[in-house]
Design a protein around this motif. Structure first.
Motif, short mmCIF file in Angstrom:
data_model
loop_
_atom_site.label_atom_id
_atom_site.label_comp_id
_atom_site.label_asym_id
_atom_site.label_seq_id
_atom_site.Cartn_x
_atom_site.Cartn_y
_atom_site.Cartn_z
N MET A 13 41.86 31.64 -2.21
CA MET A 13 41.45 30.30 -1.85
C MET A 13 42.27 29.32 -2.68
SD MET A 13 39.31 30.77 0.54
CE MET A 13 38.60 29.18 0.80
N ILE A 14 43.00 28.44 -1.99
CA ILE A 14 43.89 27.47 -2.65
C ILE A 14 43.24 26.09 -2.61
CG2 ILE A 14 46.17 26.38 -2.59
CD1 ILE A 14 46.33 29.34 -3.22
N ASN A 15 43.16 25.45 -3.76
CA ASN A 15 42.66 24.08 -3.83
C ASN A 15 43.71 23.16 -3.20
OD1 ASN A 15 41.88 21.48 -4.59
ND2 ASN A 15 41.08 22.18 -6.56
N VAL A 16 43.30 22.29 -2.27
CA VAL A 16 44.27 21.45 -1.57
C VAL A 16 45.00 20.49 -2.51
CG1 VAL A 16 43.12 21.58 0.67
CG2 VAL A 16 42.57 19.72 -0.87
N LEU A 17 44.39 20.12 -3.61
CA LEU A 17 45.04 19.21 -4.55
C LEU A 17 46.18 19.89 -5.33
CD1 LEU A 17 41.90 17.30 -5.85
CD2 LEU A 17 43.47 16.66 -4.01
N ASP A 18 46.22 21.22 -5.29
CA ASP A 18 47.30 21.96 -5.95
C ASP A 18 48.50 22.18 -5.03
OD1 ASP A 18 45.77 22.19 -8.25
OD2 ASP A 18 44.92 24.12 -7.65
N ILE A 19 48.37 21.84 -3.77
CA ILE A 19 49.44 22.05 -2.80
C ILE A 19 50.48 20.95 -2.91
CG2 ILE A 19 50.01 22.20 -0.33
CD1 ILE A 19 47.13 23.27 0.09
N LYS A 50 43.01 18.13 8.96
CA LYS A 50 42.07 18.44 7.88
C LYS A 50 42.46 17.77 6.57
CE LYS A 50 40.43 22.87 9.50
NZ LYS A 50 39.76 24.05 9.04
N LEU A 51 43.75 17.65 6.29
CA LEU A 51 44.21 17.22 4.97
C LEU A 51 44.60 15.76 4.87
CD1 LEU A 51 46.31 20.37 4.02
CD2 LEU A 51 43.94 19.83 3.41
N HIS A 52 44.54 15.04 5.98
CA HIS A 52 44.92 13.62 5.97
C HIS A 52 44.15 12.84 4.91
CE1 HIS A 52 46.44 9.83 7.46
NE2 HIS A 52 45.18 9.38 7.48
N GLU A 53 42.86 13.08 4.81
CA GLU A 53 42.03 12.34 3.86
C GLU A 53 42.32 12.72 2.40
OE1 GLU A 53 37.74 13.79 3.48
OE2 GLU A 53 38.34 14.55 5.46
N TYR A 54 43.06 13.80 2.18
CA TYR A 54 43.42 14.23 0.83
C TYR A 54 44.82 13.76 0.42
CZ TYR A 54 39.28 17.11 1.13
OH TYR A 54 37.99 17.54 1.27
N GLY A 55 45.42 12.89 1.23
CA GLY A 55 46.72 12.33 0.87
C GLY A 55 47.92 13.07 1.43
#
Length: 111
Positions: A13-19, A50-55
């Motif tokens: 499981m990868i944290n999206v903020l680490d991508i 899915k990731l738009h809201e995470y920048g």
């Protein structure tokens, strides 16, 4: 939020903020972190939503960039830009996606 990815047969499981960025090559999706690459079963368009809201913003037909990992940008020929990431890696921003990148930078950052 986390994304299920795999590397060498092991799920993680990868944290999206680490991508740093996500790239689609030959209908396979790769997730790039500071020091590793993982494979994801998701398609690029699914991750974009899915990731738009995470920048995350699309910078080319096959690549999503975590805007928080962007260190600098410089102009290239044909109205393209070169993005330098915090780890020194360089990616090209296609001119069709420049406005999306600029809007993401304006949203909560100072240019």
């Amino acid at each position: 939020m986390q994304i299920k990815c795999d590397s060498e047969g092991t799920e993680k499981m990868i944290n999206v903020l680490d991508i740093y960025y996500i790239e689609s090559v030959d209908k396979k999706t790769y997730v790039y972190l500071e020091s590793g690459v993982y494979h994801s079963q998701y398609r690029l368009y699914q991750l974009k939503d899915k990731l738009h809201e995470y920048g995350f913003v699309q910078i080319s037909k096959s690549c999503l960039l975590n805007i928080d990992i962007l260190e600098s940008m410089r102009p290239l020929f044909n109205s393209r830009m070169e993005a330098t990431l915090k780890n020194g890696e360089k990616l090209n921003i296609n001119r069709n996606y420049l406005n999306e990148v600029k809007n993401a930078l304006r949203r909560d950052r100072v240019l």
